[in-house]
Motif scaffolding. Structure first.
Motif, PDB file in Angstrom:
ATOM      1  N   THR A 450       0.819  -1.211   0.000  1.00 32.62           N
ATOM      2  CA  THR A 450       0.000   0.000   0.000  1.00 32.62           C
ATOM      3  C   THR A 450       0.850   1.257   0.000  1.00 32.62           C
ATOM      4  OG1 THR A 450      -0.100   0.100   2.417  1.00 32.62           O
ATOM      5  CG2 THR A 450      -1.808  -1.191   1.290  1.00 32.62           C
ATOM      6  N   GLY A 451       2.075   1.147   0.515  1.00 31.12           N
ATOM      7  CA  GLY A 451       2.972   2.297   0.520  1.00 31.12           C
ATOM      8  C   GLY A 451       2.936   3.107   1.788  1.00 31.12           C
ATOM      9  N   SER A 452       1.946   2.882   2.652  1.00 28.91           N
ATOM     10  CA  SER A 452       1.868   3.668   3.886  1.00 28.91           C
ATOM     11  C   SER A 452       0.971   2.959   4.878  1.00 28.91           C
ATOM     12  CB  SER A 452       1.326   5.076   3.603  1.00 28.91           C
ATOM     13  OG  SER A 452      -0.042   5.014   3.257  1.00 28.91           O
ATOM     14  N   SER A 453       0.901   3.513   6.077  1.00 26.26           N
ATOM     15  CA  SER A 453       0.020   2.973   7.097  1.00 26.26           C
ATOM     16  C   SER A 453      -1.419   2.987   6.603  1.00 26.26           C
ATOM     17  CB  SER A 453       0.127   3.808   8.377  1.00 26.26           C
ATOM     18  OG  SER A 453      -0.866   3.446   9.304  1.00 26.26           O
ATOM     19  N   THR A 454      -2.180   1.991   7.052  1.00 18.53           N
ATOM     20  CA  THR A 454      -3.553   1.862   6.583  1.00 18.53           C
ATOM     21  C   THR A 454      -4.581   2.319   7.613  1.00 18.53           C
ATOM     22  OG1 THR A 454      -3.365  -0.459   7.209  1.00 18.53           O
ATOM     23  CG2 THR A 454      -3.116   0.066   4.896  1.00 18.53           C
ATOM     24  N   SER A 455      -4.140   2.885   8.729  1.00 21.74           N
ATOM     25  CA  SER A 455      -5.014   3.631   9.643  1.00 21.74           C
ATOM     26  C   SER A 455      -6.180   2.829  10.188  1.00 21.74           C
ATOM     27  CB  SER A 455      -5.574   4.875   8.936  1.00 21.74           C
ATOM     28  OG  SER A 455      -4.563   5.623   8.331  1.00 21.74           O
ATOM     29  N   ASP A 456      -6.094   1.517  10.229  1.00 20.23           N
ATOM     30  CA  ASP A 456      -7.187   0.677  10.713  1.00 20.23           C
ATOM     31  C   ASP A 456      -8.485   0.966   9.964  1.00 20.23           C
ATOM     32  OD1 ASP A 456      -8.294  -1.342  12.244  1.00 20.23           O
ATOM     33  OD2 ASP A 456      -8.953   0.030  13.808  1.00 20.23           O
ATOM     34  N   THR A 457      -8.417   0.963   8.629  1.00 25.43           N
ATOM     35  CA  THR A 457      -9.581   1.266   7.788  1.00 25.43           C
ATOM     36  C   THR A 457     -10.036   0.056   6.994  1.00 25.43           C
ATOM     37  OG1 THR A 457      -8.136   2.006   5.985  1.00 25.43           O
ATOM     38  CG2 THR A 457      -8.874   3.679   7.555  1.00 25.43           C
ATOM     39  N   LEU A 458      -9.677  -1.132   7.427  1.00 23.09           N
ATOM     40  CA  LEU A 458      -9.890  -2.346   6.649  1.00 23.09           C
ATOM     41  C   LEU A 458     -11.355  -2.768   6.649  1.00 23.09           C
ATOM     42  CD1 LEU A 458      -8.304  -4.584   5.127  1.00 23.09           C
ATOM     43  CD2 LEU A 458      -8.068  -5.736   7.329  1.00 23.09           C
ATOM     44  N   VAL A 459     -11.892  -3.042   5.445  1.00 25.84           N
ATOM     45  CA  VAL A 459     -13.259  -3.540   5.288  1.00 25.84           C
ATOM     46  C   VAL A 459     -13.215  -4.665   4.254  1.00 25.84           C
ATOM     47  CG1 VAL A 459     -15.584  -3.014   4.482  1.00 25.84           C
ATOM     48  CG2 VAL A 459     -14.353  -1.356   5.884  1.00 25.84           C
ATOM     49  N   VAL A 460     -13.844  -5.801   4.564  1.00 24.56           N
ATOM     50  CA  VAL A 460     -13.912  -6.934   3.640  1.00 24.56           C
ATOM     51  C   VAL A 460     -15.372  -7.264   3.408  1.00 24.56           C
ATOM     52  CG1 VAL A 460     -13.232  -9.316   3.200  1.00 24.56           C
ATOM     53  CG2 VAL A 460     -11.730  -7.819   4.534  1.00 24.56           C
ATOM     54  N   THR A 461     -15.812  -7.162   2.150  1.00 23.82           N
ATOM     55  CA  THR A 461     -17.201  -7.444   1.820  1.00 23.82           C
ATOM     56  C   THR A 461     -17.327  -7.678   0.321  1.00 23.82           C
ATOM     57  OG1 THR A 461     -19.482  -6.613   1.982  1.00 23.82           O
ATOM     58  CG2 THR A 461     -17.784  -4.993   1.514  1.00 23.82           C
ATOM     59  N   GLY A 462     -18.290  -8.515  -0.083  1.00 22.39           N
ATOM     60  CA  GLY A 462     -18.564  -8.726  -1.500  1.00 22.39           C
ATOM     61  C   GLY A 462     -17.390  -9.249  -2.299  1.00 22.39           C
ATOM     62  N   GLY A 463     -16.519 -10.045  -1.674  1.00 26.00           N
ATOM     63  CA  GLY A 463     -15.375 -10.588  -2.398  1.00 26.00           C
ATOM     64  C   GLY A 463     -14.245  -9.610  -2.619  1.00 26.00           C
ATOM     65  N   MET A 464     -14.298  -8.438  -1.946  1.00 29.65           N
ATOM     66  CA  MET A 464     -13.256  -7.425  -2.104  1.00 29.65           C
ATOM     67  C   MET A 464     -12.756  -6.965  -0.739  1.00 29.65           C
ATOM     68  SD  MET A 464     -12.859  -6.910  -5.409  1.00 29.65           S
ATOM     69  CE  MET A 464     -12.155  -5.264  -5.641  1.00 29.65           C
ATOM     70  N   VAL A 465     -11.500  -6.528  -0.710  1.00 25.89           N
ATOM     71  CA  VAL A 465     -10.877  -5.927   0.464  1.00 25.89           C
ATOM     72  C   VAL A 465     -10.683  -4.444   0.162  1.00 25.89           C
ATOM     73  CG1 VAL A 465      -8.907  -5.956   2.031  1.00 25.89           C
ATOM     74  CG2 VAL A 465      -9.627  -8.066   0.887  1.00 25.89           C
ATOM     75  N   TYR A 466     -11.233  -3.575   0.999  1.00 27.78           N
ATOM     76  CA  TYR A 466     -11.095  -2.128   0.828  1.00 27.78           C
ATOM     77  C   TYR A 466     -10.270  -1.584   1.994  1.00 27.78           C
ATOM     78  CZ  TYR A 466     -15.053  -2.934  -2.290  1.00 27.78           C
ATOM     79  OH  TYR A 466     -15.875  -3.415  -3.279  1.00 27.78           O
ATOM     80  N   VAL A 467      -9.285  -0.761   1.683  1.00 26.24           N
ATOM     81  CA  VAL A 467      -8.437  -0.218   2.733  1.00 26.24           C
ATOM     82  C   VAL A 467      -7.966   1.179   2.343  1.00 26.24           C
ATOM     83  CG1 VAL A 467      -6.343  -1.297   1.773  1.00 26.24           C
ATOM     84  CG2 VAL A 467      -6.437  -0.689   4.210  1.00 26.24           C
ATOM     85  N   GLY A 468      -8.102   2.121   3.270  1.00 27.96           N
ATOM     86  CA  GLY A 468      -7.618   3.484   3.065  1.00 27.96           C
ATOM     87  C   GLY A 468      -6.219   3.643   3.607  1.00 27.96           C
ATOM     88  N   ASN A 469      -5.471   4.617   3.052  1.00 25.62           N
ATOM     89  CA  ASN A 469      -4.063   4.765   3.385  1.00 25.62           C
ATOM     90  C   ASN A 469      -3.717   6.214   3.703  1.00 25.62           C
ATOM     91  OD1 ASN A 469      -3.136   1.955   2.516  1.00 25.62           O
ATOM     92  ND2 ASN A 469      -4.133   2.711   0.667  1.00 25.62           N
ATOM     93  N   TRP A 470      -2.634   6.374   4.479  1.00 29.29           N
ATOM     94  CA  TRP A 470      -2.152   7.713   4.794  1.00 29.29           C
ATOM     95  C   TRP A 470      -1.673   8.443   3.539  1.00 29.29           C
ATOM     96  CZ3 TRP A 470       1.089   7.573   9.968  1.00 29.29           C
ATOM     97  CH2 TRP A 470       0.223   7.257  11.013  1.00 29.29           C
ATOM     98  N   ASN A 471      -1.276   7.707   2.514  1.00 30.70           N
ATOM     99  CA  ASN A 471      -0.811   8.388   1.303  1.00 30.70           C
ATOM    100  C   ASN A 471      -1.959   8.911   0.445  1.00 30.70           C
ATOM    101  OD1 ASN A 471      -1.835   6.122  -0.020  1.00 30.70           O
ATOM    102  ND2 ASN A 471       0.170   5.231  -0.475  1.00 30.70           N
ATOM    103  N   GLY A 472      -3.206   8.689   0.879  1.00 30.62           N
ATOM    104  CA  GLY A 472      -4.354   9.238   0.159  1.00 30.62           C
ATOM    105  C   GLY A 472      -5.058   8.250  -0.731  1.00 30.62           C
TER     106      GLY A 472
END
Length: 482
Positions: A450-472
């Motif tokens: 991901t290139g940076s910390s993921t800020s505890d934004t992890l969501v797994v649903t519908g066969g996909m993993v979504y995660v936000g990052n400090w790099n935007g």
């Protein structure tokens, strides 16, 4: 303003590549930019995208750059928008290829089977996925609605200042609060503003329940707004600071259940308010006024953990204590209740505790070993195992009955998102890498940079993993891996 410049023209392509490599090395190692400034989703042997985000106090705006080399040329492109840089940089490369290497085409980036969307600020709010749309807030002040499958923009809305807290999405409406104390309600399909209300500096995102929006305001007040109109319904001022430590990593959130709003905070007390009127139903005052109280409400019981190491189970209707227990440690992160067990983070001991949810009796204690006490703690359970982050940069799988470690996996830099178990896979992130592990054995299945910390934004649903990052970036990956 978008700027394009030719930095170097070398007598040969080999010379240009040497100049490009030297400039990249200087940018990465001599500029003082943090690792989160670089976008790994676009980086290649002849292509680097990065962000210069000056300190807020110097008045300058952030600028996003791409440096690339084609033939004898080293060129750069800059803009105040990461999305603009990501869209225009390949066009600049294609134009240079047409000039210096006719017929050649840039290699397509390796496909992950997912997508990556660049915002212009840190993504520290948790993505919300509803009806095929991902909603997320960003430090650039915008609420984004993106197609969950492709990442295409459905709409975006600028609130004015950064959005650092989770959104709430319910009944076709998106609710968001920004750092300036503005709360907005947006039509989930179009992004049209339904209402806006400024209630002062806020210390947490909106909580929506029972046709009301509950949110913190300045001066230790909780405010209830009508979810449909934004009209204030009531406000209640607490006795003491809701958030004494404004640099604390986690913020207390009101918990709404059964027509009651339960409130903790840094005041050492637990309040129960009538959700409709704001009238106080009961108050539990356990002791130290400076202790932070984090709450979980389930099965008509309010479980409250205090930073001074005490844990309480309170009757949700009356506030009477059913039991209390003391750990041999301070508690930093919110407790987790799973089945008949309460799991807690014994921060000062780098330990995980398990208590009987009915009696408060200690079932077991697991102490992780390692020199780094800075890690995110959470607990996720499945198939007789509880997964927790620990010291020494590891995630552990513990037997729920005994607390014995079945396996551990090293996470460079320590756990900063997860662990989260979904199906037979455990997801955990640290130091710019998201890992997918076999939940039973701990064997690696795949990893993604991901290139940076993921800020505890992890969501797994519908066969996909979504995660936000400090790099935007907001990254979306298939659960089966790329």
């Amino acid at each position: 303003m978008i700027s394009v410049s030719v930095d170097w023209v070398s007598p040969s392509s080999t010379g240009a590549r040497k100049l490009f490599a030297a400039e990249v090395d200087e940018i990465k190692n001599s500029s003082g930019l943090p690792p989160s400034s670089f976008d790994p989703t676009t980086e290649g042997s002849d292509f680097l995208t990065y962000t210069v985000a000056p300190h807020m106090s110097d008045g300058r705006k952030r600028v996003d750059w791409t440096i690339l080399t084609v033939g004898p040329v080293v060129a750069s492109l800059s803009a105040p928008s990461r999305l603009a840089v990501r869209l225009l940089s390949p066009r600049l490369r294609d134009n240079l290829l047409a000039r210096y290497r006719p017929g050649d085409h840039a290699p397509l980036p390796a496909s992950t089977g997912g997508w990556s969307y660049p915002t212009d600020g840190t993504v520290s709010s948790r993505p919300v996925v509803v009806n095929g749309v991902v909603y997320v807030g960003s430090g650039d002040g915008k609420v984004y609605a993106l197609d969950a499958s492709t990442g295409a923009t459905r709409w975006s809305f600028q609130t004015g200042t950064s959005i650092d807290y989770d959104l709430a999405v319910t009944d076709g409406t998106v609710y968001a609060a920004n750092s300036a104390g503005k709360t907005v309600a947006l039509d989930a399909a179009t992004g049209r503003q339904l209402w806006s209300r400024r209630i002062g500096a806020q210390d947490g995102g909106p909580v929506v329940a029972e046709r009301s929006v509950y949110i913190w305001a300045e001066d230790s007040e909780v405010v209830a707004l009508d979810a449909a109109t934004g009209k204030e319904q009531w406000r209640f001022r607490l006795d003491g600071a809701v958030l004494e430590d404004r640099f604390a990593r986690l913020l207390p959130r009101p918990v709404v259940a059964g027509g009651v709003v339960y409130i903790g905070g840094d005041h050492g007390m637990v309040y129960a308010l009538d959700a409709g009127s704001g009238a106080q139903r009961w108050l539990f005052r356990p002791g130290k006024p400076e202790a932070r109280m984090e709450l979980v409400v389930t099965r008509k019981v309010v479980y409250a953990s205090s930073t001074d190491g005490k844990v309480y189970a309170l009757d949700a209707a009356t506030g009477a204590a059913r039991w209390s227990s003391r750990l041999d440690s301070s508690i930093f992160y919110p407790l987790v209740v799973a089945g008949d067990v309460v799991y807690l983070d014994g921060r000062s001991e780098r330990a995980t505790y398990a208590l009987d949810a009915h009696t408060g009796k200690r079932l077991w204690r697991f102490q992780s070993k390692g020199g780094d006490p800075h890690y995110l703690w959470s607990a996720s359970t499945a198939r007789g195992l509880v997964y927790v982050g620990g010291a020494g940069g590891k995630v552990y799988a513990l037997d729920t009955s005994s607390g014995v470690a079945r396996w551990s996996f090293p996470v460079a830099g320590g756990v900063d998102t997860g662990p989260l178990v979904k199906g037979s896979t455990l997801y955990v992130g640290g130091d710019g890498t998201l890992h997918a592990l076999d939940a039973i054995s701990g064997a690696p299945r795949w990893s993604f940079e991901t290139g940076s910390s993921t800020s505890d934004t992890l969501v797994v649903t519908g066969g996909m993993v979504y995660v936000g990052n400090w790099n935007g970036n907001l990254d979306a990956l298939p659960t089966k891996g790329s």
